[in-house]
Motif scaffolding. Structure first.
Motif, PDB file in Angstrom:
ATOM      1  N   GLN A 181      38.452  48.192  44.712  1.00  0.00           N
ATOM      2  CA  GLN A 181      38.482  49.446  45.907  1.00  0.00           C
ATOM      3  C   GLN A 181      38.068  48.961  46.958  1.00  0.00           C
ATOM      4  OE1 GLN A 181      39.340  52.824  43.357  1.00  0.00           O
ATOM      5  NE2 GLN A 181      38.382  51.364  41.705  1.00  0.00           N
ATOM      6  N   LEU A 182      38.694  48.574  48.161  1.00  0.00           N
ATOM      7  CA  LEU A 182      37.598  49.096  49.275  1.00  0.00           C
ATOM      8  C   LEU A 182      37.228  50.394  49.629  1.00  0.00           C
ATOM      9  CD1 LEU A 182      35.898  47.604  51.248  1.00  0.00           C
ATOM     10  CD2 LEU A 182      38.333  47.302  52.451  1.00  0.00           C
ATOM     11  N   PHE A 183      36.484  50.814  49.971  1.00  0.00           N
ATOM     12  CA  PHE A 183      36.271  51.848  50.298  1.00  0.00           C
ATOM     13  C   PHE A 183      35.198  52.109  51.845  1.00  0.00           C
ATOM     14  CE2 PHE A 183      36.426  52.969  45.433  1.00  0.00           C
ATOM     15  CZ  PHE A 183      37.206  54.042  45.543  1.00  0.00           C
ATOM     16  N   GLU A 184      35.766  52.832  52.726  1.00  0.00           N
ATOM     17  CA  GLU A 184      35.273  52.846  54.001  1.00  0.00           C
ATOM     18  C   GLU A 184      34.899  54.557  54.188  1.00  0.00           C
ATOM     19  OE1 GLU A 184      35.871  49.395  56.575  1.00  0.00           O
ATOM     20  OE2 GLU A 184      37.946  49.726  55.489  1.00  0.00           O
ATOM     21  N   HIS A 185      34.293  54.386  54.868  1.00  0.00           N
ATOM     22  CA  HIS A 185      33.822  56.454  55.457  1.00  0.00           C
ATOM     23  C   HIS A 185      35.456  56.847  55.743  1.00  0.00           C
ATOM     24  CE1 HIS A 185      30.052  56.163  55.432  1.00  0.00           C
ATOM     25  NE2 HIS A 185      30.257  55.363  55.561  1.00  0.00           N
ATOM     26  N   LEU A 191      42.997  46.402  46.341  1.00  0.00           N
ATOM     27  CA  LEU A 191      43.435  45.375  46.583  1.00  0.00           C
ATOM     28  C   LEU A 191      43.923  44.415  45.395  1.00  0.00           C
ATOM     29  CD1 LEU A 191      40.813  43.804  48.895  1.00  0.00           C
ATOM     30  CD2 LEU A 191      42.592  44.634  49.098  1.00  0.00           C
ATOM     31  N   ARG A 192      45.268  44.603  44.797  1.00  0.00           N
ATOM     32  CA  ARG A 192      46.092  44.030  43.540  1.00  0.00           C
ATOM     33  C   ARG A 192      46.119  42.480  43.242  1.00  0.00           C
ATOM     34  NH1 ARG A 192      47.735  48.999  41.186  1.00  0.00           N
ATOM     35  NH2 ARG A 192      47.983  51.034  42.728  1.00  0.00           N
ATOM     36  N   ALA A 193      46.149  42.464  41.725  1.00  0.00           N
ATOM     37  CA  ALA A 193      46.183  40.697  41.758  1.00  0.00           C
ATOM     38  C   ALA A 193      47.356  40.521  40.319  1.00  0.00           C
ATOM     39  CB  ALA A 193      45.379  40.234  42.584  1.00  0.00           C
ATOM     40  N   PRO A 194      47.140  40.021  39.618  1.00  0.00           N
ATOM     41  CA  PRO A 194      47.805  40.079  38.060  1.00  0.00           C
ATOM     42  C   PRO A 194      45.982  39.934  37.640  1.00  0.00           C
ATOM     43  CG  PRO A 194      49.204  38.315  39.468  1.00  0.00           C
ATOM     44  CD  PRO A 194      48.121  39.278  40.281  1.00  0.00           C
ATOM     45  N   ARG A 195      45.861  40.167  36.676  1.00  0.00           N
ATOM     46  CA  ARG A 195      45.019  39.390  35.437  1.00  0.00           C
ATOM     47  C   ARG A 195      45.375  37.865  35.243  1.00  0.00           C
ATOM     48  NH1 ARG A 195      40.736  42.669  34.888  1.00  0.00           N
ATOM     49  NH2 ARG A 195      41.618  44.360  35.270  1.00  0.00           N
ATOM     50  N   LEU A 196      44.173  37.235  35.196  1.00  0.00           N
ATOM     51  CA  LEU A 196      44.234  36.367  34.789  1.00  0.00           C
ATOM     52  C   LEU A 196      43.890  35.914  33.402  1.00  0.00           C
ATOM     53  CD1 LEU A 196      43.996  34.250  38.288  1.00  0.00           C
ATOM     54  CD2 LEU A 196      46.227  34.879  36.962  1.00  0.00           C
ATOM     55  N   ALA A 197      44.186  34.843  32.604  1.00  0.00           N
ATOM     56  CA  ALA A 197      43.361  34.615  31.627  1.00  0.00           C
ATOM     57  C   ALA A 197      42.821  33.434  31.501  1.00  0.00           C
ATOM     58  CB  ALA A 197      43.962  34.526  30.227  1.00  0.00           C
ATOM     59  N   VAL A 198      41.303  33.674  32.606  1.00  0.00           N
ATOM     60  CA  VAL A 198      40.591  33.101  32.679  1.00  0.00           C
ATOM     61  C   VAL A 198      39.027  33.041  33.206  1.00  0.00           C
ATOM     62  CG1 VAL A 198      40.122  30.791  34.588  1.00  0.00           C
ATOM     63  CG2 VAL A 198      42.970  30.817  34.316  1.00  0.00           C
ATOM     64  N   GLN A 199      38.210  32.540  32.934  1.00  0.00           N
ATOM     65  CA  GLN A 199      37.200  33.043  33.314  1.00  0.00           C
ATOM     66  C   GLN A 199      35.981  31.523  33.537  1.00  0.00           C
ATOM     67  OE1 GLN A 199      34.800  34.227  29.261  1.00  0.00           O
ATOM     68  NE2 GLN A 199      36.198  36.034  29.577  1.00  0.00           N
ATOM     69  N   LYS A 200      35.709  32.389  35.013  1.00  0.00           N
ATOM     70  CA  LYS A 200      34.891  30.657  35.769  1.00  0.00           C
ATOM     71  C   LYS A 200      33.628  31.790  35.777  1.00  0.00           C
ATOM     72  CE  LYS A 200      38.135  27.520  37.205  1.00  0.00           C
ATOM     73  NZ  LYS A 200      39.281  27.265  38.159  1.00  0.00           N
ATOM     74  N   SER A 220      38.895  42.283  60.774  1.00  0.00           N
ATOM     75  CA  SER A 220      38.863  43.411  59.759  1.00  0.00           C
ATOM     76  C   SER A 220      37.887  43.225  58.319  1.00  0.00           C
ATOM     77  CB  SER A 220      39.850  44.465  59.879  1.00  0.00           C
ATOM     78  OG  SER A 220      40.628  44.183  58.732  1.00  0.00           O
ATOM     79  N   LEU A 221      37.204  44.582  57.940  1.00  0.00           N
ATOM     80  CA  LEU A 221      36.564  44.338  57.044  1.00  0.00           C
ATOM     81  C   LEU A 221      38.090  43.990  55.611  1.00  0.00           C
ATOM     82  CD1 LEU A 221      34.335  44.133  54.962  1.00  0.00           C
ATOM     83  CD2 LEU A 221      34.512  46.567  54.858  1.00  0.00           C
ATOM     84  N   SER A 222      38.997  45.195  55.806  1.00  0.00           N
ATOM     85  CA  SER A 222      40.132  45.290  55.015  1.00  0.00           C
ATOM     86  C   SER A 222      41.013  43.557  55.050  1.00  0.00           C
ATOM     87  CB  SER A 222      41.001  46.086  55.284  1.00  0.00           C
ATOM     88  OG  SER A 222      41.542  46.130  56.780  1.00  0.00           O
ATOM     89  N   THR A 223      41.283  43.424  55.820  1.00  0.00           N
ATOM     90  CA  THR A 223      41.347  41.704  56.342  1.00  0.00           C
ATOM     91  C   THR A 223      41.238  41.010  55.815  1.00  0.00           C
ATOM     92  OG1 THR A 223      42.911  42.367  58.343  1.00  0.00           O
ATOM     93  CG2 THR A 223      42.734  40.376  57.860  1.00  0.00           C
ATOM     94  N   ALA A 224      39.514  40.397  55.956  1.00  0.00           N
ATOM     95  CA  ALA A 224      38.716  39.343  55.290  1.00  0.00           C
ATOM     96  C   ALA A 224      38.658  39.855  54.043  1.00  0.00           C
ATOM     97  CB  ALA A 224      37.371  40.011  55.564  1.00  0.00           C
TER      98      ALA A 224
END
Length: 238
Positions: A181-185, A191-200, A220-224
């Motif tokens: 979750q990107l919070f700006e004023h 920003l969603r993505a599938p949760r992967l069963a991977v730990q690094k 922009s911050l959101s694009t980055a």
């Protein structure tokens, strides 16, 4: 070429810290000027020793890097203690460059990487210089000092410290999706993505450095942040 100033500690296992930052920047075609705040002896499973750099040496590294190339963005990782935080804040205050702060409070393998005094100096002197801070859920609670509050209230506490952008990472949450979750004023973005069963190890370093690469190229911050999350997902899936 885009040049990124990365201020962080070393990790002898290669899983996190400056080595992970440099690898991430290289994936984006970005050059890194490294500033070492501390040397750590750690494996993927344990943190054995930390040796902080003297504050004057941290300042000297930052000045030398800024004098050497045209830096366009800054990423900050492990700082260690209050003296190091103060040295970094004082050195960066005049630059006006976009700064991404990955608040490294504890090692994944266990062990504190920022003292309580360091936390106080970070909130007092550094947070107002930062374009975006990237805490996970536990780090957000510690930084805000509001363990019983919800995420929006905790985020507001960081906004009140002067930081305009807060990216709350959802990797330590549960559910089929990993939602940052990107919070700006002026609002917030999911920003969603599938949760992967991977730990690094090193996911926080990777994400923050990737965001800094985007900001350094004028995005922009959101694009980055969106590009950085995609990069992390690709890296985790490898």
């Amino acid at each position: 070429m885009t040049h990124l100033l990365v201020i962080a500690g070393t990790d002898s296992s290669g899983g996190a810290g400056l080595s992970r930052d440099i690898a991430t920047a290289q994936a984006f075609g970005v050059s890194v000027c490294p500033v070492v705040t501390a040397v750590t002896a750690q494996t993927h499973g344990a943190l054995h020793r930390i040796q902080p750099m003297p504050p004057d040496l941290i300042r000297a590294q930052i000045v030398a890097a800024l004098d050497s190339v045209d830096i366009t963005a800054i990423k900050i990782g492990m700082l260690g203690n209050g003296e190091s935080v103060k040295a970094v804040a004082d050195s960066l205050a005049p630059t006006g460059l976009p700064i991404v702060l990955d608040p490294v409070l504890r090692a994944t393998s266990g062990g504190s990487l920022l003292t309580q005094a360091g936390m106080r100096v970070l909130l007092r002197d550094l947070m107002s210089l930062v374009r975006v801070v990237t805490p996970n859920l536990d780090e957000l609670t510690q930084l805000s000092g509001l363990p019983a509050a919800g995420i929006p209230t905790q985020v507001r506490a960081l906004h009140q410290q002067g930081c305009p952008g807060v990216l709350v990472k959802g990797g330590h949450d549960t559910g089929p999706e990993s939602i940052d979750q990107l919070f700006e004023h002026d609002g917030n973005t999911l920003l969603r993505a599938p949760r992967l069963a991977v730990q690094k190890r090193g996911t926080g370093c990777t994400l923050a450095t990737a965001i800094a690469c985007g900001l350094g190229r004028g995005h922009s911050l959101s694009t980055a942040c969106r590009s950085a999350k995609t990069h992390v997902q690709t890296w985790l899936a490898c």
